[in-house]
Design a protein around this motif. Structure first.
Motif, mmCIF file in Angstrom:
data_model
loop_
_atom_site.group_PDB
_atom_site.id
_atom_site.type_symbol
_atom_site.label_atom_id
_atom_site.label_comp_id
_atom_site.label_asym_id
_atom_site.label_seq_id
_atom_site.Cartn_x
_atom_site.Cartn_y
_atom_site.Cartn_z
ATOM 1 N N GLY A 1 52.056 48.249 36.624
ATOM 2 C CA GLY A 1 52.135 47.012 37.382
ATOM 3 C C GLY A 1 51.748 47.207 38.843
ATOM 4 N N ARG A 2 52.262 48.274 39.462
ATOM 5 C CA ARG A 2 51.913 48.561 40.858
ATOM 6 C C ARG A 2 50.422 48.850 41.007
ATOM 7 N N ALA A 3 49.902 49.623 40.052
ATOM 8 C CA ALA A 3 48.486 49.996 40.137
ATOM 9 C C ALA A 3 47.576 48.777 39.980
ATOM 10 N N VAL A 4 47.916 47.870 39.066
ATOM 11 C CA VAL A 4 47.111 46.664 38.898
ATOM 12 C C VAL A 4 47.205 45.785 40.149
ATOM 13 N N ALA A 5 48.402 45.678 40.720
ATOM 14 C CA ALA A 5 48.560 44.892 41.949
ATOM 15 C C ALA A 5 47.688 45.445 43.069
ATOM 16 N N GLU A 6 47.657 46.754 43.210
ATOM 17 C CA GLU A 6 46.824 47.372 44.249
ATOM 18 C C GLU A 6 45.349 47.088 44.015
ATOM 19 N N ARG A 7 44.918 47.199 42.772
ATOM 20 C CA ARG A 7 43.504 46.984 42.462
ATOM 21 C C ARG A 7 43.098 45.523 42.629
ATOM 22 N N LEU A 8 43.952 44.604 42.214
ATOM 23 C CA LEU A 8 43.639 43.181 42.422
ATOM 24 C C LEU A 8 43.562 42.848 43.907
ATOM 25 N N ALA B 1 53.579 30.657 26.361
ATOM 26 C CA ALA B 1 53.957 29.965 27.595
ATOM 27 C C ALA B 1 52.754 29.728 28.497
ATOM 28 N N CYS B 2 51.715 30.553 28.358
ATOM 29 C CA CYS B 2 50.508 30.392 29.178
ATOM 30 C C CYS B 2 49.658 29.198 28.735
ATOM 31 N N MET B 3 49.858 28.722 27.529
ATOM 32 C CA MET B 3 49.058 27.621 27.004
ATOM 33 C C MET B 3 49.667 26.279 27.393
ATOM 34 N N PRO B 4 48.817 25.251 27.578
ATOM 35 C CA PRO B 4 47.365 25.271 27.463
ATOM 36 C C PRO B 4 46.691 25.672 28.784
ATOM 37 N N GLY B 5 45.522 26.241 28.667
ATOM 38 C CA GLY B 5 44.670 26.457 29.831
ATOM 39 C C GLY B 5 44.879 27.740 30.588
ATOM 40 N N GLY B 6 46.047 28.385 30.463
ATOM 41 C CA GLY B 6 46.269 29.651 31.135
ATOM 42 C C GLY B 6 45.851 30.814 30.259
ATOM 43 N N HIS B 7 45.613 31.950 30.869
ATOM 44 C CA HIS B 7 45.112 33.119 30.151
ATOM 45 C C HIS B 7 46.120 34.262 30.230
ATOM 46 N N TYR B 8 46.008 35.186 29.283
ATOM 47 C CA TYR B 8 47.017 36.231 29.116
ATOM 48 C C TYR B 8 46.352 37.548 28.781
ATOM 49 N N VAL B 9 46.893 38.664 29.304
ATOM 50 C CA VAL B 9 46.415 39.999 28.959
ATOM 51 C C VAL B 9 47.604 40.947 28.896
ATOM 52 N N ASP B 10 47.598 41.861 27.904
ATOM 53 C CA ASP B 10 48.636 42.891 27.847
ATOM 54 C C ASP B 10 48.015 44.235 27.507
ATOM 55 N N LEU B 11 48.860 45.261 27.486
ATOM 56 C CA LEU B 11 48.418 46.643 27.304
ATOM 57 C C LEU B 11 48.855 47.205 25.958
ATOM 58 N N ALA B 12 49.194 46.355 25.018
ATOM 59 C CA ALA B 12 49.709 46.810 23.729
ATOM 60 C C ALA B 12 48.724 47.763 23.057
ATOM 61 N N ALA C 1 42.914 46.765 32.757
ATOM 62 C CA ALA C 1 43.729 45.550 32.891
ATOM 63 C C ALA C 1 43.255 44.717 34.078
ATOM 64 N N THR C 2 42.911 45.382 35.177
ATOM 65 C CA THR C 2 42.434 44.662 36.358
ATOM 66 C C THR C 2 41.109 43.975 36.085
ATOM 67 N N GLU C 3 40.161 44.701 35.516
ATOM 68 C CA GLU C 3 38.847 44.112 35.213
ATOM 69 C C GLU C 3 38.987 42.940 34.250
ATOM 70 N N THR C 4 39.875 43.065 33.271
ATOM 71 C CA THR C 4 40.104 41.971 32.331
ATOM 72 C C THR C 4 40.693 40.758 33.031
ATOM 73 N N ALA C 5 41.685 40.984 33.888
ATOM 74 C CA ALA C 5 42.313 39.867 34.600
ATOM 75 C C ALA C 5 41.319 39.150 35.510
ATOM 76 N N VAL C 6 40.472 39.916 36.192
ATOM 77 C CA VAL C 6 39.473 39.303 37.081
ATOM 78 C C VAL C 6 38.507 38.451 36.275
ATOM 79 N N ARG C 7 38.063 38.962 35.144
ATOM 80 C CA ARG C 7 37.126 38.195 34.311
ATOM 81 C C ARG C 7 37.783 36.947 33.733
ATOM 82 N N LEU C 8 39.055 37.052 33.357
ATOM 83 C CA LEU C 8 39.757 35.865 32.876
ATOM 84 C C LEU C 8 39.903 34.832 33.980
ATOM 85 N N ALA C 9 40.191 35.281 35.188
ATOM 86 C CA ALA C 9 40.318 34.353 36.319
ATOM 87 C C ALA C 9 39.003 33.643 36.605
#
Length: 366
Positions: free
Chosen positions: A26-33, A103-114, A328-336
């Motif tokens: 979580g900290r690492a993704v926050a730093e990268r974003l 909970a992200c629906m409708p219209g919101g996007h989601y990513v996890d590390l499973a 995770a960061t690259e995925t979140a940026v692309r989803l945004a």
């Protein structure tokens, strides 16, 4: 400075939320974003730790935090606040992913590390709901899943479905001093799932820790691996369409004595009360700091076609945890940016094998 979550909004925001923002990933993704110009909203159970994590991101005005200690509470806050993207790093994805993704629906996007076979199918089962809601859900956005999925997709580009695929997930990770934490639930789920592979297009049981092998890596180092029921198995089958798929991992126990005990241990932990007890105890197990055991992390795949054609390839990354944060960061940026169609996907299925190189990996193909 930080501020607590405000009143509910009527329209969807442009916010990117990080769940488990005080943990390592979580900290690492926050730093990268933050480095890419996105100010993330930090979500966790401890207000003071969230504020310190926000301060560690450097100057930038008020940093919003959301204090929520359970998956149910997090889901409720998401419904109220309507963030654009939610990055779930809190673990126990078999129990948290579907609840939070809905909970992200409708219209919101989601990513996890499973990266386990308990969690991935549950998230992918939401495909029709996500498509109808205009939301994109991505599971397995880390070294686990992507490093081998992207490689299989790359090797199979422009070719018919192969007859056999074998993949190896060979992460090399430096450990931080602390506790096992969020990884406890996934570890127990691997034991309770037991070994798996695809035969004749169907998942079948095999012995956990079966087929131990020692691989020589492209950089000359060696690593031992064995069969585990990981998310790489499902992702490789979906990426290739092969009826026969096997997977091994460097995280599988190397000791023959331990491997022999795994079926009994898995049966015991299948009892719900024992599973809950084991997860709680494992989450508190101390972990000592240690350097990564090998220079690189590697994904490996061997793909064979019915005519005997065989292709082999590797995906090279550095520390597996660092690469997971990059993915995770690259995925979140692309989803945004709205770069994926609605539905539920593994990462390469959502964005193609190029996601693996955009996150810092390098293909080494035959």
């Amino acid at each position: 400075m930080t501020q607590d979550v405000p009143m509910a909004r009527n329209a969807r925001t442009h916010e990117v939320w990080i769940l488990g923002a005080t943990g390592r990933i979580g900290r690492a993704v926050a730093e990268r974003l933050t480095a890419r110009g996105i100010t993330p909203v930090l979500v966790g159970r401890d207000r003071e730790r969230l504020r310190r994590a926000g301060a560690d991101l450097g100057p930038g005005g008020d940093r919003k935090i959301v204090v929520a200690g359970t998956a149910e509470r997090i889901a409720a806050e998401i419904v109220l606040e309507r963030p654009l993207v939610v990055v779930n790093t809190i673990g126990d994805y078999a129990g948290t992913a579907a609840l939070i993704a809905r909970a992200c629906m409708p219209g919101g996007h989601y990513v996890d590390l499973a990266a386990d076979l308990s969690a991935l199918p549950r998230l992918l089962a939401l495909d029709a709901d996500a498509t109808a809601a205009g939301s994109t859900l991505v599971t397995g956005a880390g070294f686990g899943v992507l490093a081998t999925e992207a490689l299989v997709a790359k090797l199979c580009e422009g070719r018919p479905a192969p007859s056999r695929v074998h993949v190896d997930a060979l992460a090399s990770v430096a450990t931080e001093a602390g506790v096992m934490g969020a990884f406890a639930a996934s570890t127990v789920d691997v034991l309770t799932t037991g070994g798996r592979q695809y035969a004749d297009g169907r998942p079948v049981r095999v012995r956990l820790g079966a087929n131990p092998q020692r691989l020589t890596l492209p950089d000359g180092q060696t690593v031992q691996s064995a069969g585990v029921p990981s998310g790489e198995l499902l992702a490789a089958q979906r990426a290739s369409g092969a009826p026969s798929v096997t997977v091994s991992s460097a995280l599988a126990p190397a000791s023959p004595v331990v491997r022999a005990a795994l079926p009994v241990l898995g049966a015991l932990l299948s009892v719900p009360a024992l599973r809950r007890f084991a997860v709680r105890r494992l989450a508190r197990v101390p972990v000592e700091a240690a350097p990564r055991p090998r220079q690189h992390s590697w994904g490996h795949a061997v793909v064979t076609w019915p005519d005997g054609t065989r292709r082999e390839g590797w995906l090279r990354a550095d520390d597996g945890m660092d690469y997971t944060a990059d993915v995770a960061t690259e995925t979140a940026v692309r989803l945004a940016r709205g770069e994926a169609r609605p539905g539920a996907f593994t990462p390469a299925a959502a964005f193609g094998p190029g996601l693996a190189t955009a996150a810092g990996g390098e293909f080494v193909l035959d």
